[in-house]
Motif scaffolding. Structure first.
Motif, mmCIF file in Angstrom:
data_model
loop_
_atom_site.group_PDB
_atom_site.id
_atom_site.type_symbol
_atom_site.label_atom_id
_atom_site.label_comp_id
_atom_site.label_asym_id
_atom_site.label_seq_id
_atom_site.Cartn_x
_atom_site.Cartn_y
_atom_site.Cartn_z
ATOM 1 N N LEU A 80 89.620 118.813 29.139
ATOM 2 C CA LEU A 80 90.123 118.431 27.823
ATOM 3 C C LEU A 80 89.665 117.123 27.198
ATOM 4 O O LEU A 80 89.371 117.139 26.053
ATOM 5 C CB LEU A 80 91.754 118.619 27.795
ATOM 6 N N GLN A 81 89.722 116.346 28.139
ATOM 7 C CA GLN A 81 89.391 114.873 27.717
ATOM 8 C C GLN A 81 87.854 114.919 27.372
ATOM 9 O O GLN A 81 87.518 114.360 26.321
ATOM 10 C CB GLN A 81 89.664 113.917 28.811
ATOM 11 N N LYS A 82 86.986 115.644 28.056
ATOM 12 C CA LYS A 82 85.586 115.641 27.897
ATOM 13 C C LYS A 82 85.348 116.330 26.449
ATOM 14 O O LYS A 82 84.595 115.971 25.662
ATOM 15 C CB LYS A 82 84.813 116.455 28.856
ATOM 16 N N GLN A 83 86.264 117.573 26.408
ATOM 17 C CA GLN A 83 86.119 117.961 24.999
ATOM 18 C C GLN A 83 86.381 117.482 23.776
ATOM 19 O O GLN A 83 85.754 117.437 22.703
ATOM 20 C CB GLN A 83 87.051 119.359 25.067
ATOM 21 N N TRP A 84 87.402 116.711 23.795
ATOM 22 C CA TRP A 84 88.038 115.690 22.904
ATOM 23 C C TRP A 84 86.891 114.545 22.444
ATOM 24 O O TRP A 84 86.783 114.403 21.375
ATOM 25 C CB TRP A 84 89.286 115.376 22.854
ATOM 26 N N THR A 85 86.566 114.107 23.615
ATOM 27 C CA THR A 85 85.695 112.896 23.550
ATOM 28 C C THR A 85 84.307 113.468 22.765
ATOM 29 O O THR A 85 83.672 112.786 21.836
ATOM 30 C CB THR A 85 85.360 112.306 24.925
ATOM 31 N N LYS A 86 83.712 114.610 23.190
ATOM 32 C CA LYS A 86 82.633 115.164 22.562
ATOM 33 C C LYS A 86 82.713 115.271 20.907
ATOM 34 O O LYS A 86 81.775 115.115 20.288
ATOM 35 C CB LYS A 86 81.929 116.203 23.269
ATOM 36 N N SER A 87 83.797 115.900 20.663
ATOM 37 C CA SER A 87 84.112 116.292 19.325
ATOM 38 C C SER A 87 84.367 115.013 18.640
ATOM 39 O O SER A 87 83.714 115.046 17.383
ATOM 40 C CB SER A 87 85.449 117.146 19.439
ATOM 41 N N THR A 88 85.028 113.957 19.221
ATOM 42 C CA THR A 88 85.060 112.819 18.293
ATOM 43 C C THR A 88 83.767 111.897 18.278
ATOM 44 O O THR A 88 83.262 111.249 17.112
ATOM 45 C CB THR A 88 85.933 111.758 19.125
ATOM 46 N N HIS A 89 82.943 111.879 19.390
ATOM 47 C CA HIS A 89 81.393 111.461 19.336
ATOM 48 C C HIS A 89 80.541 111.893 18.439
ATOM 49 O O HIS A 89 79.893 111.212 17.582
ATOM 50 C CB HIS A 89 81.067 111.518 20.893
ATOM 51 N N ASP A 90 80.563 113.159 18.197
ATOM 52 C CA ASP A 90 79.594 114.045 17.180
ATOM 53 C C ASP A 90 80.288 113.669 15.961
ATOM 54 O O ASP A 90 79.344 113.429 15.050
ATOM 55 C CB ASP A 90 79.893 115.545 17.670
ATOM 56 N N HIS A 91 81.629 113.705 15.841
ATOM 57 C CA HIS A 91 81.866 113.523 14.603
ATOM 58 C C HIS A 91 81.598 112.117 13.998
ATOM 59 O O HIS A 91 81.040 111.784 12.824
ATOM 60 C CB HIS A 91 83.366 113.535 14.322
ATOM 61 N N LEU A 92 81.628 111.130 14.770
ATOM 62 C CA LEU A 92 81.340 109.617 14.234
ATOM 63 C C LEU A 92 79.863 109.457 14.084
ATOM 64 O O LEU A 92 79.316 108.562 13.163
ATOM 65 C CB LEU A 92 82.221 108.725 15.265
ATOM 66 N N ILE A 93 79.159 110.031 14.997
ATOM 67 C CA ILE A 93 77.677 109.881 15.016
ATOM 68 C C ILE A 93 77.204 110.365 13.652
ATOM 69 O O ILE A 93 76.414 109.522 13.055
ATOM 70 C CB ILE A 93 77.069 110.712 16.303
ATOM 71 N N LYS A 94 77.646 111.661 13.122
ATOM 72 C CA LYS A 94 77.256 112.055 12.110
ATOM 73 C C LYS A 94 77.547 111.130 11.056
ATOM 74 O O LYS A 94 76.834 110.855 9.889
ATOM 75 C CB LYS A 94 78.061 113.432 11.540
ATOM 76 N N MET A 95 78.926 110.549 11.075
ATOM 77 C CA MET A 95 79.299 109.355 9.926
ATOM 78 C C MET A 95 78.347 108.401 10.023
ATOM 79 O O MET A 95 78.009 107.691 8.915
ATOM 80 C CB MET A 95 80.429 109.270 10.082
ATOM 81 N N VAL A 96 77.952 107.715 11.146
ATOM 82 C CA VAL A 96 77.027 106.490 11.222
ATOM 83 C C VAL A 96 75.830 106.791 10.431
ATOM 84 O O VAL A 96 75.413 105.853 9.687
ATOM 85 C CB VAL A 96 76.842 106.373 12.569
ATOM 86 N N TYR A 97 75.246 108.154 10.465
ATOM 87 C CA TYR A 97 73.729 108.197 9.796
ATOM 88 C C TYR A 97 74.152 108.945 8.539
ATOM 89 O O TYR A 97 73.092 109.145 7.687
ATOM 90 C CB TYR A 97 73.205 109.156 10.690
ATOM 91 N N GLN A 98 75.242 109.007 7.845
ATOM 92 C CA GLN A 98 75.257 109.086 6.410
ATOM 93 C C GLN A 98 74.965 108.043 5.530
ATOM 94 O O GLN A 98 74.913 106.739 5.959
ATOM 95 C CB GLN A 98 76.807 109.345 5.835
#
Length: 349
Positions: A67-85
């Motif tokens: 679960l921790q991995k799932q939540w971490t990956k979801s957050t990481h992917d979300h923030l990475i997209k925002m970095v490149y906006q």
């Protein structure tokens, strides 16, 4: 009638939950109720919004690692997209590559960590890299992570939530009874405030103390754990560099300790001596919302009055609030959706 959903808690976790609920229910009226708002949140009213926040998966012993991995990956992917906006530079988010250091060589230092397939570029440090640091460091990791300025980022979440029609109400609650008739469904993300609001005595503060400095030449992060309560980290953000820190479990004192500040400067300057010349901008403390495990679940809660309300809980993330916030917010919104559909909830107005 419009379905009314109340989200208790205006920290980063409450806002992630509220925005994901908005995505699930485009025509619902979603309201966030918070006692304080970023950048003034320091722990008691929600998730800490003053930390040296970056994605660094922790081992939360009471929470399943998958679960921790799932939540971490979801957050990481979300923030990475925002970095490149195109407007990403305004959101208080940046990428940083750096070093996690170890004073002993062992199974942990050799790796790989359980998150090596989530964060970019994990590898062990080379002997040449280690030679740049004091002799006590015998092993290390190098990887790239996402750094967040929680004050700026949470303000963005407020704006995004309001833009979608969300309402924000400033109100300090002492009981869910106070708003039981105002909403048809609840999500509860009060951070450390769960200790009083929900009478959750498993909650505990994990005190942190930090220093903000002006050091634009610092481009990499550095960190290591001295002991269970003493951390050392250097985190470059978009407009400053954060130096820390502490992890004092059970300590409620919000006052900055000058001795700890001195120790932080000494430890960080040992790794990067030029920090001795950095201009000190600010220093503060914050209380991480500790708990034996993350609480992310549904309850049909019976209040003291006998009234029952539908509640999804999302709190107790300890020092991993930013690391887990979007993944947990997404799962909490899914639980809200499931609860509404299974119980046929409609507006009681």
């Amino acid at each position: 009638m419009v379905l009314r959903i109340g989200v208790v808690g205006a920290g980063i976790q409450g806002m992630a939950t509220a925005i994901n609920i908005q995505t699930q229910f485009l025509d619902a009226q979603v309201t966030v109720i918070g006692a304080e708002f970023s950048p003034n949140i320091r722990g008691l009213s929600g998730a800490t919004n003053c930390g040296a926040a970056f994605i660094m998966p922790e081992f939360l012993a009471g929470t399943p690692q998958e679960l921790q991995k799932q939540w971490t990956k979801s957050t990481h992917d979300h923030l990475i997209k925002m970095v490149y906006q195109s407007e990403g530079y305004k959101l208080g988010i940046n990428l940083a590559t750096g070093y996690g250091l170890f004073t002993e060589v062992g199974e942990i230092s050799r790796g790989p960590p359980h998150w090596d397939d989530i964060l970019f570029g994990w590898r062990r440090t080379t002997p040449a890299e280690l030679s740049c640091f004091p002799d006590k460091f015998l092993d290390g990791w190098n990887f790239t992570t996402v750094v967040v300025n929680p004050g700026i980022y949470t303000q963005y979440l407020y704006d995004r939530f309001r833009l979608r029609g969300g309402r924000i109400v400033q109100r300090k609650l002492t009981s869910m009874e106070e708003i039981a008739d105002d909403y048809d469904m609840f999500a509860c993300a009060p951070g450390l405030g769960a200790f009083d609001l929900l009478k959750d005595e498993t909650m505990m503060p994990m005190r942190g103390q930090l220093i903000s400095v002006e050091a634009p030449w610092i481009k990499h992060f550095y960190g290591y754990e001295k002991d269970e309560e003493t951390l050392c980290y250097i985190i470059p953000r978009t407009s400053d560099v954060i130096l820390g820190g502490t992890f004092q479990v059970g300590e409620w004192d919000p006052v900055v300790d000058p001795e700890i500040s001195k120790r932080i400067m000494d430890d960080c300057s040992e790794i990067v001596p030029s920090l001795r010349h950095a201009k000190r901008l600010d220093e503060w403390t914050g209380l991480r919302p500790g708990r034996p495990s993350v609480r992310l679940e549904y309850e049909h809660l019976e209040l003291d009055s006998g009234k029952k309300i539908h509640v999804v809980y999302d709190y107790g993330h300890g020092g991993a609030g930013v690391t887990l916030h979007w993944g947990c917010g997404t799962m909490a919104a899914d639980l809200v959706k499931d609860t509404i559909e299974k119980n046929g909830l409609k507006s009681l107005l």
